[in-house]
Write a protein that holds these residues in place. Structure first.
Motif, short mmCIF file in Angstrom:
data_model
loop_
_atom_site.label_atom_id
_atom_site.label_comp_id
_atom_site.label_asym_id
_atom_site.label_seq_id
_atom_site.Cartn_x
_atom_site.Cartn_y
_atom_site.Cartn_z
N VAL A 1 -0.54 -4.56 -10.60
CA VAL A 1 0.28 -5.22 -9.60
C VAL A 1 0.47 -4.24 -8.46
CG1 VAL A 1 2.49 -6.34 -9.14
CG2 VAL A 1 1.48 -6.51 -11.40
N LEU A 2 0.03 -4.61 -7.25
CA LEU A 2 0.05 -3.69 -6.14
C LEU A 2 1.01 -4.13 -5.04
CD1 LEU A 2 -3.76 -2.96 -5.93
CD2 LEU A 2 -1.99 -1.61 -7.02
N LEU A 3 1.61 -3.14 -4.41
CA LEU A 3 2.63 -3.37 -3.39
C LEU A 3 2.03 -3.78 -2.06
CD1 LEU A 3 5.63 -2.98 -2.53
CD2 LEU A 3 5.04 -0.62 -1.97
N CYS A 4 2.63 -4.82 -1.44
CA CYS A 4 2.21 -5.20 -0.09
C CYS A 4 2.57 -4.11 0.93
CB CYS A 4 2.99 -6.38 0.39
SG CYS A 4 2.46 -7.95 -0.16
N LEU A 5 2.03 -4.17 1.13
CA LEU A 5 2.52 -3.42 2.26
C LEU A 5 2.48 -4.23 3.63
CD1 LEU A 5 1.19 0.03 1.28
CD2 LEU A 5 3.50 -0.77 1.26
N ARG B 1 -4.05 -0.19 2.38
CA ARG B 1 -3.28 1.05 2.38
C ARG B 1 -3.24 1.70 1.01
NH1 ARG B 1 -0.45 1.60 7.07
NH2 ARG B 1 1.00 3.08 6.10
N CYS B 2 -4.17 1.30 0.14
CA CYS B 2 -4.27 1.89 -1.21
C CYS B 2 -2.90 1.93 -1.87
CB CYS B 2 -4.86 3.30 -1.13
SG CYS B 2 -6.50 3.36 -0.39
N GLN B 3 -2.31 0.73 -1.96
CA GLN B 3 -0.93 0.63 -2.41
C GLN B 3 -0.76 1.09 -3.85
OE1 GLN B 3 -2.80 -1.92 -1.33
NE2 GLN B 3 -1.81 -3.00 0.36
N GLU B 4 0.46 1.40 -4.19
CA GLU B 4 0.81 1.84 -5.52
C GLU B 4 0.67 0.69 -6.53
OE1 GLU B 4 4.70 3.65 -7.90
OE2 GLU B 4 4.79 3.20 -5.77
N ASN B 5 0.19 1.03 -7.71
CA ASN B 5 0.13 0.07 -8.80
C ASN B 5 1.51 0.01 -9.45
OD1 ASN B 5 -0.31 -1.46 -11.06
ND2 ASN B 5 -1.78 -0.06 -12.00
N LEU B 6 2.25 -1.03 -9.16
CA LEU B 6 3.64 -1.14 -9.61
C LEU B 6 3.76 -1.42 -11.10
CD1 LEU B 6 5.05 -3.25 -6.65
CD2 LEU B 6 5.12 -0.78 -6.94
N ALA B 7 2.67 -1.85 -11.73
CA ALA B 7 2.72 -2.20 -13.15
C ALA B 7 2.45 -1.00 -14.06
CB ALA B 7 1.73 -3.30 -13.46
N LEU B 8 1.91 0.07 -13.49
CA LEU B 8 1.47 1.20 -14.31
C LEU B 8 2.61 1.78 -15.14
CD1 LEU B 8 -1.05 2.95 -14.87
CD2 LEU B 8 -0.26 4.49 -13.06
N HIS B 9 2.42 1.80 -16.46
CA HIS B 9 3.36 2.39 -17.43
C HIS B 9 4.72 1.69 -17.46
CE1 HIS B 9 0.36 5.39 -18.09
NE2 HIS B 9 0.52 5.97 -16.91
N GLN B 10 4.79 0.45 -16.99
CA GLN B 10 6.03 -0.31 -17.06
C GLN B 10 6.10 -1.06 -18.40
OE1 GLN B 10 8.60 -0.20 -14.75
NE2 GLN B 10 7.33 1.47 -13.96
N PRO B 11 7.32 -1.45 -18.82
CA PRO B 11 7.46 -2.18 -20.10
C PRO B 11 6.70 -3.51 -20.07
CG PRO B 11 9.58 -1.37 -19.31
CD PRO B 11 8.61 -1.17 -18.19
N ALA B 12 5.96 -3.79 -21.13
CA ALA B 12 5.18 -5.03 -21.21
C ALA B 12 5.45 -5.72 -22.55
CB ALA B 12 3.69 -4.73 -21.05
#
Length: 314
Positions: free
Chosen positions: A14-18, A225-236
């Motif tokens: 999941v990537l941030l809009c920018l 803008r090579c946005q941050e992956n917001l899902a990385l290492h988040q609770p699933a």
């Protein structure tokens, strides 16, 4: 693995809009070279000395190549890879009116400007090639937009493949009174006064000098803008789990082994009529797009229409 998994995810992302800005002349007093030199007082360095009030061949302010050449090249070394916005070229005029009656227009027509990380123009990018100007329309000075990164700015002109359009000279020259290369001293910055940092995940730290968009991204980042992956290492969480293939494996950043037992993929239990998986981003976020990497068993993905990596724009 008969009857296995209605939901099998190896990666869930999941990537941030920018106007013209106040860029620095990076070519000023930098080392320059040309393919030939007419006289000792017409050397390549005169095109980056900051002087262009006397535009005659013997005025001591202009670089000039030898007459009778079919190709002419001039280049400046910016000292390191730089972030460039535009290039301004002031051509020789003999201090006469610049129009179709000025002989120097015929030698300027057909020129090209390149940006390269090496001294070879073929290794770089073409910023501009004149194919439309005439002696009546050719501007002087000419302003060329070149929003790229490179160490060498290269001027080139040739008369190697005649015939040429009306108004072109028989031979070519590099009679340059000044070449100004405007941009940011550091490739990691952009914008007015080069005060804004490029997004941290841009490949090699490079970004568009005007918009700040990345030319490439570091591993696992995508988008302008090579946005941050917001899902990385988040609770699933998932509605069922096949053995130890837990939901968190779809947000662990690993997807080099896409087999069911590779330890990098989440998998639901077999025999289910529905399957659900979700990730908690930890708060309300602004999303640009979502990328899903599905399990393949490390076998060639043979779907004709279904892509292996699904990219959904929100």
């Amino acid at each position: 693995m008969t009857g296995m998994a209605l939901l099998v995810c190896c990666g869930w992302t999941v990537l941030l809009c920018l106007s013209v800005q106040a860029y620095e002349n990076l070519a000023l007093h930098q080392p320059a070279w040309q393919s030939s030199t007419w006289r000792s007082y017409t050397g390549a360095d005169l095109a980056v000395d900051g002087r262009y009030t006397d535009l005659v061949w013997n005025g001591g302010q202009c670089a000039m190549s030898i007459h009778g050449q079919t190709a002419a090249e001039w280049k400046v070394d910016l000292g390191a890879v730089r972030s460039i916005h535009h290039v301004v070229i002031q051509y020789m005029t003999e201090n006469e009116v610049w129009d179709e009656d000025n002989w120097f227009t015929s030698t300027f027509l057909g020129f090209s400007v390149y940006m390269s990380n090496t001294t070879n123009k073929e290794d770089g990018v073409l910023c501009f090639r004149d194919t439309n100007y005439t002696g009546a329309t050719l501007p002087n000075p000419v302003n060329i937009t070149c929003p790229y990164h490179g160490r060498y700015v290269i001027y080139y002109n040739n008369r190697t493949h005649p015939p040429y359009p009306e108004g072109y000279s028989t031979y070519t020259y590099s009679d340059l009174c000044e070449v100004e290369v405007y941009g940011c001293p550091s490739p990691g910055y952009y914008g007015e006064n080069c005060s804004l940092e490029c997004p941290q995940n841009c490949q090699n730290g490079y970004c568009n000098i005007v918009e700040g968009t990345c030319f490439g991204c570091t591993h696992r980042y995508i988008g302008p803008r090579c946005q941050e992956n917001l899902a990385l290492h988040q609770p699933a969480w998932q509605s069922s789990t096949y053995f130890y293939y837990t939901a968190d494996r779809a947000v662990d950043g690993q997807y080099t082994d896409l087999a069911w037992n590779g330890g990098q993929c989440a998998a639901s239990d077999g025999g289910q009529t529905t399957a659900e998986w979700r990730v908690d981003l930890g708060g309300v976020r602004s999303i640009h797009h979502i990328v899903i990497q599905y399990m393949t068993g490390n076998i060639v993905w043979g779907g004709d229409t279904l892509p292996l990596r699904l990219n959904f724009t929100s």
